[in-house]
Design a protein around this motif. Structure first.
Motif, PDB file in Angstrom:
ATOM      1  N   TRP A 159     -12.177 -23.787  12.967  1.00 34.60           N
ATOM      2  CA  TRP A 159     -13.639 -23.883  12.943  1.00 34.60           C
ATOM      3  C   TRP A 159     -14.287 -22.513  13.150  1.00 34.60           C
ATOM      4  CZ3 TRP A 159     -15.951 -28.854  15.573  1.00 34.60           C
ATOM      5  CH2 TRP A 159     -15.288 -29.979  15.070  1.00 34.60           C
ATOM      6  N   SER A 160     -15.563 -22.453  12.717  1.00 34.98           N
ATOM      7  CA  SER A 160     -16.304 -21.193  12.852  1.00 34.98           C
ATOM      8  C   SER A 160     -16.701 -20.908  14.293  1.00 34.98           C
ATOM      9  CB  SER A 160     -17.540 -21.208  11.951  1.00 34.98           C
ATOM     10  OG  SER A 160     -18.364 -22.294  12.311  1.00 34.98           O
ATOM     11  N   ASP A 161     -16.466 -21.885  15.230  1.00 39.44           N
ATOM     12  CA  ASP A 161     -16.705 -21.571  16.650  1.00 39.44           C
ATOM     13  C   ASP A 161     -15.627 -20.624  17.187  1.00 39.44           C
ATOM     14  OD1 ASP A 161     -14.453 -23.164  17.169  1.00 39.44           O
ATOM     15  OD2 ASP A 161     -15.586 -24.823  18.037  1.00 39.44           O
TER      16      ASP A 161
END
Ligand code: MG
Ligand code: MG
Length: 261
Positions: free
Chosen positions: A216-218
């Motif tokens: 994920w982009s987190d």
């Protein structure tokens, strides 16, 4: 590349204390985990419990990770963020916990079913726990990392599941992540030799569907690419002759879960 750290008998006892605090923290989580509870609540009670017992959450601020627990829901494999999400009936949730106590680190994870979970997903949990146990059985002097890896992979794939390759188990004790890597896939007789004094975290991450994952982009959360459920169980284990010395335990968690039935 750093080397494998071999621990003395005394040091292994200290890692056992850290691992037992992890196991007791997971049992505190087990007491309150149910539909309607926010995942951040689990994080906060775990942090308080760890600190009340003289420990420090090993994950908090590790490479910038912002929480004390990794809480990974349903199709999330590992490294999920606790937050405002309220657990609901049918969810599965992997809770991964690490503790630093007296400068030694323990690491363990358990996947909890919430309320009524469909039988197929319950089977995934059961098989993933079996994968962990089969891997742990190989964690003795004379075996190699590949023997653990093969045992995990063989059992998962025999059941039609996907073995996550991008993330692996690891040496543990002085630090959260040490050499050697302990993959959940591999060839028998390959990889690092298991020797007295090694302490490793064995942690099968098994997907109900395909093995592929997405990041994920987190910067942290990893989930199954096909959106199907994923399970994760982990023990910290000291390598001994004859039989493995499992430093963490699911006993406390499973006593709580049994009482809640
Ligand atoms: Mg862990
Ligand atoms: Mg680990």
């Amino acid at each position: 590349m750093s080397k494998i750290n071999y621990k003395s008998v005394e040091e292994i006892e200290l890692i056992r204390e850290s691992s037992l605090l992890v196991s007791k923290t997971l049992a505190e989580v087990a007491k309150v985990i149910r539909a309607g509870v926010k995942t951040i609540t689990l994080n906060d009670l775990a942090e308080t419990f760890i600190r009340d017992h003289g420990g420090v959450p090993a994950f908090l601020n590790y490479n910038g990770f912002p929480y004390s627990l990794c809480i990974s829901l349903n199709d999330q494999v590992v490294h999920g963020f606790p937050g405002s999400y309220e657990l609901k009936d049918g969810d599965i949730v992997s809770v991964d916990c690490g503790v630093v106590l007296n400068n030694f680190v323990g690491d363990s994870a358990y996947t909890f079913p919430i309320g009524e979970v469909d039988p197929g997903t319950l089977k995934l949990l059961q098989v993933t726990k079996e994968c962990l146990n089969l891997g742990v059985e190989k964690a003795i002097v004379g075996m190699r990392v590949g023997d653990i890896a093969y045992a995990v992979q063989e059992h998962a794939e025999k059941n039609g599941y996907g073995v996550v390759k991008e993330l692996v188990g690891h040496g543990v004790g002085y630090k959260l992540h040490e050499k050697p890597e302990v993959p959940n896939y591999g060839k028998r007789g390959s990889g690092a030799k298991l020797e007295e004094g090694m302490v490793i975290a064995i942690e099968p991450m098994i997907n109900a569907g395909r093995a592929a994952v997405k990041f994920w982009s987190d910067g942290w959360t990893v989930s199954a690419s096909d959106g199907k459920p994923s399970a994760h169980y982990e023990h910290t284990v000291a390598i001994k002759k004859g039989k493995p010395d499992i430093l963490s335990t699911f006993k406390f968690v499973e006593e709580v879960l049994e009482q809640k039935k």
